[in-house]
Motif scaffolding. Structure first.
Motif, PDB file in Angstrom:
ATOM      1  N   ILE A 327      43.665  20.013  38.757  1.00 31.66           N
ATOM      2  CA  ILE A 327      43.637  19.440  39.829  1.00 31.66           C
ATOM      3  C   ILE A 327      41.751  19.869  39.856  1.00 31.66           C
ATOM      4  O   ILE A 327      41.582  20.838  39.161  1.00 31.66           O
ATOM      5  CB  ILE A 327      43.880  20.579  40.974  1.00 31.66           C
ATOM      6  N   THR A 328      41.412  18.844  39.942  1.00 31.38           N
ATOM      7  CA  THR A 328      40.124  19.041  40.213  1.00 31.38           C
ATOM      8  C   THR A 328      39.079  19.722  41.656  1.00 31.38           C
ATOM      9  O   THR A 328      40.285  19.481  42.620  1.00 31.38           O
ATOM     10  CB  THR A 328      39.540  17.658  40.326  1.00 31.38           C
ATOM     11  N   GLY A 329      37.783  19.840  41.847  1.00 30.83           N
ATOM     12  CA  GLY A 329      37.693  20.301  42.667  1.00 30.83           C
ATOM     13  C   GLY A 329      37.845  18.867  43.751  1.00 30.83           C
ATOM     14  O   GLY A 329      38.052  19.787  45.214  1.00 30.83           O
ATOM     15  N   LYS A 330      37.514  17.999  43.674  1.00 24.89           N
ATOM     16  CA  LYS A 330      37.875  17.354  44.727  1.00 24.89           C
ATOM     17  C   LYS A 330      38.980  16.842  45.849  1.00 24.89           C
ATOM     18  O   LYS A 330      39.535  16.290  46.833  1.00 24.89           O
ATOM     19  CB  LYS A 330      37.447  15.689  44.582  1.00 24.89           C
ATOM     20  N   THR A 358      34.259  17.710  40.358  1.00 24.63           N
ATOM     21  CA  THR A 358      33.784  19.082  39.730  1.00 24.63           C
ATOM     22  C   THR A 358      34.932  19.853  39.995  1.00 24.63           C
ATOM     23  O   THR A 358      36.244  19.035  39.773  1.00 24.63           O
ATOM     24  CB  THR A 358      33.464  19.149  41.453  1.00 24.63           C
ATOM     25  N   SER A 359      34.849  21.423  38.836  1.00 30.92           N
ATOM     26  CA  SER A 359      36.363  21.847  38.952  1.00 30.92           C
ATOM     27  C   SER A 359      36.560  23.143  39.616  1.00 30.92           C
ATOM     28  O   SER A 359      36.889  24.112  39.437  1.00 30.92           O
ATOM     29  CB  SER A 359      36.220  22.514  37.501  1.00 30.92           C
ATOM     30  N   GLY A 360      35.440  23.816  40.558  1.00 31.43           N
ATOM     31  CA  GLY A 360      35.994  24.305  41.829  1.00 31.43           C
ATOM     32  C   GLY A 360      36.068  24.196  43.207  1.00 31.43           C
ATOM     33  O   GLY A 360      35.710  22.896  43.228  1.00 31.43           O
ATOM     34  N   ILE A 361      35.891  24.654  44.199  1.00 34.08           N
ATOM     35  CA  ILE A 361      36.064  24.918  45.665  1.00 34.08           C
ATOM     36  C   ILE A 361      35.322  26.291  45.846  1.00 34.08           C
ATOM     37  O   ILE A 361      35.042  27.092  45.679  1.00 34.08           O
ATOM     38  CB  ILE A 361      37.124  24.397  46.216  1.00 34.08           C
ATOM     39  N   ARG A 362      34.579  26.063  47.421  1.00 32.56           N
ATOM     40  CA  ARG A 362      33.633  26.810  47.723  1.00 32.56           C
ATOM     41  C   ARG A 362      34.752  27.396  48.717  1.00 32.56           C
ATOM     42  O   ARG A 362      34.427  26.435  49.732  1.00 32.56           O
ATOM     43  CB  ARG A 362      32.304  26.646  47.076  1.00 32.56           C
ATOM     44  N   ILE A 363      34.776  28.916  48.844  1.00 31.45           N
ATOM     45  CA  ILE A 363      35.334  28.912  50.559  1.00 31.45           C
ATOM     46  C   ILE A 363      33.987  30.277  51.407  1.00 31.45           C
ATOM     47  O   ILE A 363      34.122  31.503  49.968  1.00 31.45           O
ATOM     48  CB  ILE A 363      36.588  29.400  50.039  1.00 31.45           C
TER      49      ILE A 363
END
Length: 416
Positions: A327-330, A358-363
């Motif tokens: 799963i990519t960040g997108k 991207t490879s991440g998510i910001r929360i």
């Protein structure tokens, strides 16, 4: 007459878009770390007829007549900001955090001067020297990174890099670094190489105002910030500095990089700063951090990889490469958006994908904390996020999570 008609009457399309955005905010869980919900008081100030007034210059020294009342508003914003932050001099006119940084750069740097700042993919910001931004185009920029093993800044390595690069300005601050900066250490490094130190507190302005996060005021030569993120005031920027730099900073903002200030925004800042001086706001700021730590605890228990293994403030950076490499960040952003959880894709240290994938998510937790969410609700939401990521797109899971999100939104309305 057209002048007397309502927005719905004169422009139903725009009116409908605003109504739809209100419904979107009420019916989704906003977890973008840079967003918040302002109070009705701030909305009233920011949407006021002060938008009609030109006020080039500064209080008591304007280029236009009729500024006596907007002078009062701007002085209130400045006085309240000084109470909150304890800075010698404060300029509340920047239209954004980026333009606040521009004001500092223009006050002490010449084109081609050297800036040392945190890399964008390691949590930094465009206005700290990225090549697509004016800061990277006007100045010679080198960037430091976090330790790939710990996710923390290595200050010994940063000092070695500063000695070799010999910057004119060192920038501390970030848009996706979950840990506190050692402002006193950065001040020592800047002094060692005879550089200025700019601390960009855009994301943590409110946390610092409430004394729940260390302040760079007194350690940094300049402090910039946004006024609409954790501090929930009128949208815009702010510059704080020592008195010796006051005239240069003010000239760099006006007339150096801006024309007339947005007086309705400054009124929103004044109103938001008044709120930030209350005990209620201190409780809010503490809860914002507590909520982020509650998220981190559940994410870790459920197997998500967090950059630096947690957080000291209002945001977390999830690196999906270990737990969900497919799963990519997108894609994660899209999956969560479908169930009403709004986050943003984000680069992570060692990123190999493009900033649009991207490879991440910001929360982040500022907006949900404003709505009244506390640790139990945040733990529930953290579980929902992991359920969605683990589900591989299962419609049953998506439906169940969406129903829970709807219930939470109804229980914690924003403006109703």
């Amino acid at each position: 007459m057209v002048f007397e008609q309502s927005l719905e009457q004169i422009d139903p399309d725009t009116s409908q878009a605003i109504d739809s955005e209100r419904n979107r905010q009420e019916s989704t869980l906003g977890m973008i770390a840079s967003e918040n919900h302002v109070s009705n008081a701030v909305l009233e100030a920011q949407g006021s007829l002060l938008t009609n007034k030109y006020a080039e210059g500064y209080p008591g020294n304007r280029y236009y007549g009729g500024c006596e009342h907007v002078d009062t508003v701007e002085r209130l914003a400045i006085e309240r900001a000084k109470k909150l932050f304890g800075a010698d001099h404060i300029n509340v006119q920047p239209h954004s955090g980026t333009q606040a940084n521009m004001g500092v750069y223009f006050s002490v740097l010449e084109p081609g001067d050297r800036i040392l700042s945190l890399s964008l993919s390691h949590g930094g910001h465009l206005s700290h020297g990225h090549t697509v931004n004016f800061s990277g185009q006007l100045y010679n920029v080198e960037q430091y990174e976090v330790d790939p093993e710990t996710g923390y800044i290595d200050y010994t390595e940063l000092e070695n890099q500063a000695r070799e690069f010999d910057p004119d300005l060192i920038v501390s601050g970030s848009s996706a670094y979950p840990r506190t900066f050692q402002y006193d250490r950065l001040a020592e490094i800047a002094n060692t190489v005879n550089a200025y130190h700019l601390a960009d507190i855009a994301h943590i302005t409110g946390l610092i105002a409430a004394d729940v996060h260390p302040s760079p005021v007194g350690d940094a030569d300049f402090v910039t910030g946004s006024t609409h993120k954790t501090i929930r005031a009128g949208r815009g920027g702010i510059i704080m500095c020592q008195q010796e730099h006051a005239d240069d900073v003010d000239s760099a903002v006006f007339p150096g990089s801006q024309g007339g200030p947005l007086m309705h925004n400054i009124a929103g800042k004044a109103a938001g700063f008044a709120e930030a001086l209350t005990d209620d706001f201190e409780a809010y700021a503490n809860q914002t951090v507590a909520n982020a730590k509650a998220l981190a605890e559940v994410f870790t228990e459920r197997g998500l990889s967090l950059v630096s293994d947690g957080t000291d403030k209002h945001l977390l950076l999830v690196d999906l490469r270990e737990s969900h490499p497919e799963i990519t960040g997108k894609e994660a952003e899209s999956l969560l958006s479908e169930v009403g959880i709004v986050v943003n894709k984000n680069t992570v240290p060692g990123e190999t994908r493009s900033p649009m994938v991207t490879s991440g998510i910001r929360i982040g937790t500022p907006a949900l904390t404003t709505r009244g969410f506390k640790e139990p609700e945040m733990q529930t939401i953290a579980g929902l996020i992991v359920d969605v990521l683990d589900s591989e797109g299962s419609r049953n899971v998506q439906t169940e999570v969406a129903e829970t999100v709807e219930q939470l939104c109804e229980e914690f309305p924003i403006y109703d």
